[in-house]
Design a protein around this motif. Sequence first.
Motif, PDB file in Angstrom:
ATOM      1  N   PRO A   1      31.526  45.591  45.359  1.00 55.03           N
ATOM      2  CA  PRO A   1      32.008  44.236  45.042  1.00 55.03           C
ATOM      3  C   PRO A   1      33.374  43.925  45.648  1.00 55.03           C
ATOM      4  N   GLU A   2      34.233  44.921  45.720  1.00 52.24           N
ATOM      5  CA  GLU A   2      35.548  44.721  46.319  1.00 52.24           C
ATOM      6  C   GLU A   2      35.425  44.417  47.810  1.00 52.24           C
TER       7      GLU A   2
ATOM      8  N   LEU B   1      34.137  40.852  48.219  1.00 49.92           N
ATOM      9  CA  LEU B   1      35.196  39.895  47.940  1.00 49.92           C
ATOM     10  C   LEU B   1      36.193  39.819  49.097  1.00 49.92           C
TER      11      LEU B   1
ATOM     12  N   TYR C   1      35.676  31.827  47.259  1.00 59.48           N
ATOM     13  CA  TYR C   1      36.325  33.048  46.768  1.00 59.48           C
ATOM     14  C   TYR C   1      36.314  33.077  45.244  1.00 59.48           C
ATOM     15  N   GLN C   2      36.574  31.940  44.635  1.00 60.02           N
ATOM     16  CA  GLN C   2      36.550  31.849  43.173  1.00 60.02           C
ATOM     17  C   GLN C   2      35.128  32.048  42.645  1.00 60.02           C
TER      18      GLN C   2
ATOM     19  N   ALA D   1      32.845  33.809  43.904  1.00 58.70           N
ATOM     20  CA  ALA D   1      32.451  35.208  44.066  1.00 58.70           C
ATOM     21  C   ALA D   1      33.122  36.118  43.052  1.00 58.70           C
ATOM     22  N   GLY D   2      34.019  35.560  42.243  1.00 57.42           N
ATOM     23  CA  GLY D   2      34.651  36.362  41.207  1.00 57.42           C
ATOM     24  C   GLY D   2      36.119  36.631  41.419  1.00 57.42           C
TER      25      GLY D   2
ATOM     26  N   THR E   1      40.219  35.483  41.981  1.00 57.61           N
ATOM     27  CA  THR E   1      41.144  34.500  41.431  1.00 57.61           C
ATOM     28  C   THR E   1      41.830  33.813  42.596  1.00 57.61           C
TER      29      THR E   1
END
Length: 68
Positions: A16-17, A20, A34-35, A37-38, A40
């Motif tokens: 996941p990192e 992102l 970006y938001q 996808a999780g 901030t």
Amino acid sequence: MLTQILENEEDLADYPEKILRGIAYKFGNNSYEYQMAGGTRKSARKRIVRQSKCGFCSRSTCFYWFAN
């Protein structure tokens, strides 16, 4: 067998990192994508505002700051 499972879990934990980071590269870290996808968004992060020791004025105009 157990070590292979543990290695696979570590690889999946990083996935996941990496996704992102890829989204941030393509769309930017302040984008709606970006938001979604999780992440901030950079503009949504709370900025730290530091106060002087006396707490009444800014550092540039604080007599307490310059005196001590």
